[in-house]
Design a protein around this motif. Structure first.
Motif, PDB file in Angstrom:
ATOM      1  N   ILE A   1     -15.912 -90.722  45.605  1.00  0.00           N
ATOM      2  CA  ILE A   1     -16.092 -90.340  47.002  1.00  0.00           C
ATOM      3  C   ILE A   1     -17.600 -90.130  47.442  1.00  0.00           C
ATOM      4  CG2 ILE A   1     -15.441 -89.250  49.190  1.00  0.00           C
ATOM      5  CD1 ILE A   1     -12.889 -89.069  47.669  1.00  0.00           C
ATOM      6  N   ARG A   2     -18.250 -89.208  46.778  1.00  0.00           N
ATOM      7  CA  ARG A   2     -19.643 -88.939  47.168  1.00  0.00           C
ATOM      8  C   ARG A   2     -20.680 -90.117  46.758  1.00  0.00           C
ATOM      9  NH1 ARG A   2     -20.106 -85.319  42.925  1.00  0.00           N
ATOM     10  NH2 ARG A   2     -19.010 -83.731  44.136  1.00  0.00           N
ATOM     11  N   THR A   3     -20.469 -90.894  45.788  1.00  0.00           N
ATOM     12  CA  THR A   3     -21.195 -91.988  45.646  1.00  0.00           C
ATOM     13  C   THR A   3     -20.873 -93.177  46.795  1.00  0.00           C
ATOM     14  OG1 THR A   3     -21.068 -91.870  43.217  1.00  0.00           O
ATOM     15  CG2 THR A   3     -21.520 -94.072  43.954  1.00  0.00           C
ATOM     16  N   ALA A   4     -19.668 -93.240  47.222  1.00  0.00           N
ATOM     17  CA  ALA A   4     -19.437 -94.172  48.344  1.00  0.00           C
ATOM     18  C   ALA A   4     -19.927 -93.778  49.681  1.00  0.00           C
ATOM     19  CB  ALA A   4     -18.043 -94.226  48.691  1.00  0.00           C
ATOM     20  N   ILE A   5     -19.930 -92.249  49.892  1.00  0.00           N
ATOM     21  CA  ILE A   5     -20.903 -91.736  50.995  1.00  0.00           C
ATOM     22  C   ILE A   5     -22.375 -91.625  50.824  1.00  0.00           C
ATOM     23  CG2 ILE A   5     -21.368 -89.555  52.503  1.00  0.00           C
ATOM     24  CD1 ILE A   5     -18.511 -88.729  51.714  1.00  0.00           C
ATOM     25  N   ASP A   6     -22.917 -91.703  49.661  1.00  0.00           N
ATOM     26  CA  ASP A   6     -24.373 -91.943  49.405  1.00  0.00           C
ATOM     27  C   ASP A   6     -24.716 -93.286  49.877  1.00  0.00           C
ATOM     28  OD1 ASP A   6     -24.517 -89.236  48.904  1.00  0.00           O
ATOM     29  OD2 ASP A   6     -24.635 -89.632  46.722  1.00  0.00           O
ATOM     30  N   ALA A   7     -24.068 -94.243  49.602  1.00  0.00           N
ATOM     31  CA  ALA A   7     -24.315 -95.730  49.830  1.00  0.00           C
ATOM     32  C   ALA A   7     -24.197 -95.949  51.248  1.00  0.00           C
ATOM     33  CB  ALA A   7     -23.146 -96.595  49.061  1.00  0.00           C
ATOM     34  N   VAL A   8     -23.287 -95.408  51.976  1.00  0.00           N
ATOM     35  CA  VAL A   8     -23.431 -95.292  53.491  1.00  0.00           C
ATOM     36  C   VAL A   8     -24.594 -94.980  54.252  1.00  0.00           C
ATOM     37  CG1 VAL A   8     -22.433 -94.579  55.544  1.00  0.00           C
ATOM     38  CG2 VAL A   8     -20.793 -95.405  53.626  1.00  0.00           C
ATOM     39  N   ALA A   9     -24.960 -93.774  53.705  1.00  0.00           N
ATOM     40  CA  ALA A   9     -26.171 -93.158  53.975  1.00  0.00           C
ATOM     41  C   ALA A   9     -27.367 -93.946  53.799  1.00  0.00           C
ATOM     42  CB  ALA A   9     -26.364 -91.575  53.652  1.00  0.00           C
ATOM     43  N   GLU A  10     -27.339 -94.659  52.657  1.00  0.00           N
ATOM     44  CA  GLU A  10     -28.589 -95.519  52.380  1.00  0.00           C
ATOM     45  C   GLU A  10     -28.846 -96.711  53.304  1.00  0.00           C
ATOM     46  OE1 GLU A  10     -28.100 -96.851  48.351  1.00  0.00           O
ATOM     47  OE2 GLU A  10     -28.522 -94.660  47.334  1.00  0.00           O
ATOM     48  N   VAL A  11     -27.752 -97.240  53.872  1.00  0.00           N
ATOM     49  CA  VAL A  11     -27.723 -98.246  54.629  1.00  0.00           C
ATOM     50  C   VAL A  11     -27.784 -97.713  56.301  1.00  0.00           C
ATOM     51  CG1 VAL A  11     -26.531-100.468  55.447  1.00  0.00           C
ATOM     52  CG2 VAL A  11     -26.540 -99.880  52.986  1.00  0.00           C
ATOM     53  N   TYR A  12     -27.026 -96.849  56.657  1.00  0.00           N
ATOM     54  CA  TYR A  12     -27.104 -96.577  57.882  1.00  0.00           C
ATOM     55  C   TYR A  12     -27.643 -95.254  58.273  1.00  0.00           C
ATOM     56  CZ  TYR A  12     -22.971 -99.934  58.384  1.00  0.00           C
ATOM     57  OH  TYR A  12     -22.196-100.843  58.260  1.00  0.00           O
ATOM     58  N   SER A  13     -27.918 -95.080  59.538  1.00  0.00           N
ATOM     59  CA  SER A  13     -28.468 -93.665  59.907  1.00  0.00           C
ATOM     60  C   SER A  13     -27.212 -92.684  60.051  1.00  0.00           C
ATOM     61  CB  SER A  13     -29.397 -93.801  61.334  1.00  0.00           C
ATOM     62  OG  SER A  13     -30.207 -94.473  61.241  1.00  0.00           O
ATOM     63  N   VAL A  14     -27.265 -91.585  59.557  1.00  0.00           N
ATOM     64  CA  VAL A  14     -26.255 -90.739  59.487  1.00  0.00           C
ATOM     65  C   VAL A  14     -26.450 -89.282  60.058  1.00  0.00           C
ATOM     66  CG1 VAL A  14     -25.121 -91.743  57.551  1.00  0.00           C
ATOM     67  CG2 VAL A  14     -26.609 -89.874  57.200  1.00  0.00           C
ATOM     68  N   ASP A  15     -25.472 -88.663  60.656  1.00  0.00           N
ATOM     69  CA  ASP A  15     -25.727 -87.143  61.109  1.00  0.00           C
ATOM     70  C   ASP A  15     -26.313 -86.317  60.212  1.00  0.00           C
ATOM     71  OD1 ASP A  15     -25.643 -84.990  62.648  1.00  0.00           O
ATOM     72  OD2 ASP A  15     -23.517 -85.261  63.445  1.00  0.00           O
ATOM     73  N   PRO A  16     -27.286 -85.809  60.196  1.00  0.00           N
ATOM     74  CA  PRO A  16     -28.018 -84.793  59.143  1.00  0.00           C
ATOM     75  C   PRO A  16     -27.241 -83.354  59.450  1.00  0.00           C
ATOM     76  CG  PRO A  16     -29.473 -85.242  60.822  1.00  0.00           C
ATOM     77  CD  PRO A  16     -28.375 -86.115  61.338  1.00  0.00           C
ATOM     78  N   GLY A  17     -26.555 -83.286  60.551  1.00  0.00           N
ATOM     79  CA  GLY A  17     -25.678 -82.045  60.780  1.00  0.00           C
ATOM     80  C   GLY A  17     -24.559 -81.917  60.008  1.00  0.00           C
ATOM     81  N   VAL A  18     -24.099 -83.109  59.490  1.00  0.00           N
ATOM     82  CA  VAL A  18     -22.766 -82.897  58.719  1.00  0.00           C
ATOM     83  C   VAL A  18     -22.967 -82.683  57.340  1.00  0.00           C
ATOM     84  CG1 VAL A  18     -20.797 -84.583  57.780  1.00  0.00           C
ATOM     85  CG2 VAL A  18     -21.679 -84.602  60.259  1.00  0.00           C
ATOM     86  N   SER A  19     -22.264 -81.861  56.995  1.00  0.00           N
ATOM     87  CA  SER A  19     -22.266 -81.490  55.136  1.00  0.00           C
ATOM     88  C   SER A  19     -21.556 -82.596  54.716  1.00  0.00           C
ATOM     89  CB  SER A  19     -21.693 -80.036  54.910  1.00  0.00           C
ATOM     90  OG  SER A  19     -21.286 -80.137  53.594  1.00  0.00           O
ATOM     91  N   ARG A  20     -22.436 -83.053  53.714  1.00  0.00           N
ATOM     92  CA  ARG A  20     -21.718 -84.243  52.739  1.00  0.00           C
ATOM     93  C   ARG A  20     -20.685 -83.726  51.969  1.00  0.00           C
ATOM     94  NH1 ARG A  20     -26.138 -88.660  50.835  1.00  0.00           N
ATOM     95  NH2 ARG A  20     -27.424 -89.095  52.838  1.00  0.00           N
ATOM     96  N   GLY A  21     -20.902 -82.375  51.607  1.00  0.00           N
ATOM     97  CA  GLY A  21     -19.723 -81.887  50.572  1.00  0.00           C
ATOM     98  C   GLY A  21     -18.566 -81.765  51.423  1.00  0.00           C
ATOM     99  N   SER A  22     -18.677 -81.313  52.607  1.00  0.00           N
ATOM    100  CA  SER A  22     -17.566 -81.093  53.490  1.00  0.00           C
ATOM    101  C   SER A  22     -16.897 -82.472  53.783  1.00  0.00           C
ATOM    102  CB  SER A  22     -17.832 -80.103  54.710  1.00  0.00           C
ATOM    103  OG  SER A  22     -18.235 -78.828  54.438  1.00  0.00           O
ATOM    104  N   LEU A  23     -17.668 -83.341  53.950  1.00  0.00           N
ATOM    105  CA  LEU A  23     -17.219 -84.701  54.525  1.00  0.00           C
ATOM    106  C   LEU A  23     -16.468 -85.295  53.369  1.00  0.00           C
ATOM    107  CD1 LEU A  23     -17.002 -87.145  56.287  1.00  0.00           C
ATOM    108  CD2 LEU A  23     -19.338 -87.965  55.479  1.00  0.00           C
ATOM    109  N   GLU A  24     -17.028 -85.169  52.137  1.00  0.00           N
ATOM    110  CA  GLU A  24     -16.079 -85.713  50.814  1.00  0.00           C
ATOM    111  C   GLU A  24     -14.997 -85.019  50.683  1.00  0.00           C
ATOM    112  OE1 GLU A  24     -18.357 -83.761  46.886  1.00  0.00           O
ATOM    113  OE2 GLU A  24     -19.456 -85.113  48.020  1.00  0.00           O
ATOM    114  N   THR A  25     -14.920 -83.803  50.893  1.00  0.00           N
ATOM    115  CA  THR A  25     -13.795 -82.915  50.711  1.00  0.00           C
ATOM    116  C   THR A  25     -12.705 -83.581  51.823  1.00  0.00           C
ATOM    117  OG1 THR A  25     -15.054 -80.984  49.768  1.00  0.00           O
ATOM    118  CG2 THR A  25     -12.710 -80.620  50.769  1.00  0.00           C
ATOM    119  N   ALA A  26     -13.300 -83.682  53.055  1.00  0.00           N
ATOM    120  CA  ALA A  26     -12.483 -84.193  54.227  1.00  0.00           C
ATOM    121  C   ALA A  26     -11.451 -85.407  53.929  1.00  0.00           C
ATOM    122  CB  ALA A  26     -13.007 -84.293  55.547  1.00  0.00           C
TER     123      ALA A  26
END
Length: 210
Positions: free
Chosen positions: A147-172
């Motif tokens: 899941i972390r790798t998939a989220i990183d791929a999104v962040a490489e292409v799109y502008s993302v909210d820096p206030g969102v913890s990626r760790g919390s997002l992958e856990t969610a």
């Protein structure tokens, strides 16, 4: 688990060929998931699992050593199946959000096929203490890494909210796949696969800054 614990049993037996071992493990996985779904892990005996899988009790002990080791290895087997499905859509799309959508769809299909595995995961994963706590921790990290790798791929292409913890997002997303998939199977079978995917993807789409 050491190879010695897997090879131990009530009596010395000729080692099964790998192909047969894998087939036996799949039989045991399906049989045990059905029984555990009915009564929980504590309420199922090795004799019952062996009988339901159509193998001898000696075969179970020969391959796994004990009921606790059997459950641990079957958890690994289930996660291996789920991971193979998630990774089958890796790089399947030029759009990482679409790839994530497909990945969650694979998770929903797995939950639909093996709802008892999801029940075992949800009921035991957060139980403290659990005799499979170390196994869950290892398997959880393997799933989170995908899941972390998939989220990183999104962040490489799109502008993302820096206030969102990626760790919390992958856990969610990780937790939502199990809970939404299991809830659909248990309480809301009228909900479609697409509705379940869209609900989980709402977290990812909210992460992307328009």
């Amino acid at each position: 688990m050491s190879s010695s614990s897997l090879d131990s049993g009530p009596e010395p037996l000729k080692k099964l060929r790998p192909g047969r071992t894998n087939a036996t493990k799949q039989k045991l996985f399906e049989a045990s998931m059905e029984l555990i779904g009915e009564r929980g892990a504590a309420g199922v005996t090795v004799d019952e699992i062996a009988a339901a899988a159509g193998v001898s009790k000696g075969t179970v002990y020969y391959n796994f050593g004990s009921k606790s080791d059997l459950i641990a290895q079957l958890l690994r087997h289930g996660v291996d199946i789920l991971l193979a499905r998630l990774l089958s859509v890796k790089n399947a799309s030029d759009d990482p959000l679409s790839a994530m959508d497909e990945m969650i769809g694979q998770a929903m299909d797995f939950m639909a096929e093996y709802p008892s595995f999801a029940r075992l995961w949800v009921s035991e994963n957060w139980r403290i203490p659990s005799e499979w706590q170390d196994t869950f921790a290892e398997l959880r990290e393997r799933l989170l890494a995908v899941i972390r790798t998939a989220i990183d791929a999104v962040a490489e292409v799109y502008s993302v909210d820096p206030g969102v913890s990626r760790g919390s997002l992958e856990t969610a997303i990780f937790g939502a796949c199990f809970v939404v998939g299991l809830d659909r199977q248990t309480y809301n079978p009228e909900r479609t696969r697409e509705q379940s995917i869209a609900a989980i993807m709402a977290s990812m789409r909210g992460y992307v800054v328009k």
